[in-house]
Design an enzyme around this catalytic site. Sequence first.
Site, PDB file in Angstrom:
ATOM      1  N   ASN A  11       0.869  -1.174   0.000  1.00 59.04           N
ATOM      2  CA  ASN A  11       0.000   0.000   0.000  1.00 59.04           C
ATOM      3  C   ASN A  11       0.908   1.227   0.000  1.00 59.04           C
ATOM      4  OD1 ASN A  11      -1.749   2.086   0.572  1.00 59.04           O
ATOM      5  ND2 ASN A  11      -2.214   1.403   2.663  1.00 59.04           N
ATOM      6  N   TRP A  12       0.950   1.893  -1.151  1.00 59.58           N
ATOM      7  CA  TRP A  12       1.876   3.035  -1.272  1.00 59.58           C
ATOM      8  C   TRP A  12       1.369   4.300  -0.590  1.00 59.58           C
ATOM      9  CZ3 TRP A  12       3.842   2.825  -7.102  1.00 59.58           C
ATOM     10  CH2 TRP A  12       4.758   1.772  -7.207  1.00 59.58           C
ATOM     11  N   LYS A  13       0.106   4.296  -0.175  1.00 56.02           N
ATOM     12  CA  LYS A  13      -0.488   5.481   0.469  1.00 56.02           C
ATOM     13  C   LYS A  13      -0.272   6.718  -0.414  1.00 56.02           C
ATOM     14  CE  LYS A  13       0.168   3.188   4.847  1.00 56.02           C
ATOM     15  NZ  LYS A  13       0.300   3.250   6.286  1.00 56.02           N
ATOM     16  N   HIS A  98      -9.304   1.238   5.497  1.00 57.83           N
ATOM     17  CA  HIS A  98      -7.980   1.376   6.098  1.00 57.83           C
ATOM     18  C   HIS A  98      -8.090   2.317   7.294  1.00 57.83           C
ATOM     19  CE1 HIS A  98      -3.799   2.569   6.657  1.00 57.83           C
ATOM     20  NE2 HIS A  98      -3.496   1.410   6.094  1.00 57.83           N
ATOM     21  N   GLU A 100      -6.384   4.773   8.190  1.00 58.33           N
ATOM     22  CA  GLU A 100      -6.156   6.208   7.962  1.00 58.33           C
ATOM     23  C   GLU A 100      -7.444   6.925   7.531  1.00 58.33           C
ATOM     24  OE1 GLU A 100      -2.568   5.590   5.714  1.00 58.33           O
ATOM     25  OE2 GLU A 100      -1.558   5.008   7.567  1.00 58.33           O
ATOM     26  N   GLU A 167      -5.083  -5.219  10.873  1.00 61.53           N
ATOM     27  CA  GLU A 167      -4.032  -4.214  11.038  1.00 61.53           C
ATOM     28  C   GLU A 167      -4.203  -3.499  12.381  1.00 61.53           C
ATOM     29  OE1 GLU A 167      -2.163  -3.021   7.111  1.00 61.53           O
ATOM     30  OE2 GLU A 167      -3.849  -1.668   7.408  1.00 61.53           O
ATOM     31  N   GLY A 173       3.004   1.824  10.818  1.00 55.49           N
ATOM     32  CA  GLY A 173       3.972   2.905  10.655  1.00 55.49           C
ATOM     33  C   GLY A 173       4.752   3.236  11.909  1.00 55.49           C
ATOM     34  N   SER A 206       3.846  -2.619  10.187  1.00 58.16           N
ATOM     35  CA  SER A 206       5.304  -2.719  10.321  1.00 58.16           C
ATOM     36  C   SER A 206       5.866  -4.067   9.848  1.00 58.16           C
ATOM     37  CB  SER A 206       5.738  -2.413  11.759  1.00 58.16           C
ATOM     38  OG  SER A 206       5.387  -1.085  12.094  1.00 58.16           O
ATOM     39  N   GLY A 227       2.901  -1.208   4.235  1.00 58.94           N
ATOM     40  CA  GLY A 227       2.991   0.215   3.917  1.00 58.94           C
ATOM     41  C   GLY A 227       4.429   0.604   3.614  1.00 58.94           C
ATOM     42  N   GLY A 228       5.112   1.158   4.608  1.00 61.84           N
ATOM     43  CA  GLY A 228       6.455   1.721   4.450  1.00 61.84           C
ATOM     44  C   GLY A 228       7.419   0.843   3.661  1.00 61.84           C
TER      45      GLY A 228
HETATM   46  P1  PGA Z   1       3.185  -0.018   7.626  1.00 60.60           P
HETATM   47  O1  PGA Z   1       1.683   0.275   7.112  1.00 60.60           O
HETATM   48  O2  PGA Z   1       3.655  -1.268   6.948  1.00 60.60           O
HETATM   49  O3  PGA Z   1       3.967   1.212   7.202  1.00 60.60           O
HETATM   50  O4  PGA Z   1       3.121  -0.172   9.105  1.00 60.60           O
HETATM   51  C1  PGA Z   1       0.768  -0.784   6.960  1.00 60.60           C
HETATM   52  C2  PGA Z   1      -0.528  -0.252   6.421  1.00 60.60           C
HETATM   53  O5  PGA Z   1      -0.916   0.889   6.728  1.00 60.60           O
HETATM   54  O6  PGA Z   1      -1.218  -0.954   5.651  1.00 60.60           O
END
Ligand code: PGA
Length: 245
Positions: A11-13, A98, A100, A167, A173, A206, A227-228
């Site tokens: 997930n590149w956000k 998600h 966010e 999650e 993150g 993470s 994500g990251g």
């Molecule tokens: P992260 O994000 O791997 O940076 O913790 C995961 C996500 O938000 O799907």
Amino acid sequence: MSVRKPVIAGNWKMHMTCVQTKQYLSQFLPLIQSTSDDRHLVIAPPFTAISTFAESALGSRLELSSQNVHWEDDGAFTAEVSPLMLLEHDVRYAIVGHSEPRKYFSESDEQINRRAISAQAHGLIPIVCVGETDDQRERGEEERVIRRQVEQGLEEIDPKRLVVAYEPIWAIGTGKTCEASEANRICGLIRKWVDAPDLIVQYGGSVKPGNIDEIMNMSDIDGVLVGGASLDPESFARIANYKRK
Ligand code: PGA
């Protein structure tokens, strides 16, 4: 024998321009050339890069996801994207719920459910995210919170064309990964609550090259939402190439 084929999704956000997307794929695609086809490999770029991504990844095994999808086909919904717009670009999955958008845009379980229903109605596979906050876990409420998200978010959803991503919000993150055994326990509970033995349940929060093998060796975890670490082609390739004992 389980028929659950793992889904490894990045997930590149709100990262990656079109130029960066092309650069990324020119590095990443060679690194997954000999990856076993016992797993799906998926990336969710931002909407603006979807078209560039689809062209650059054409002919590869990489599948496309969106980061959200609206429940209407068109209409006065500023800033939203409809399933029809995604299908034009061969998008196959849609992340919904998600944490966010849940946090910053107050997405409700009811809205998430409408998005997931619409995704399935158009042949997209929703990746529905659920997970508890730090405070909820400290108060011992994680099972109740996740169960409510599952029950409300997945109403009338066909579990055969669905991915659920567990999650825990405190692990997203932050570098604080959930213990693999605890993530495994919650993923197993989600599968039980949905009452679908073949449901694909991912873990996210993470995930990195250093913990992917341990996570993917858990019996109830069928993939990851990253994500990251998905922003770096080498890191994400190592994750895509996870090894199971
Ligand atoms: P992260 O994000 O791997 O940076 O913790 C995961 C996500 O938000 O799907």
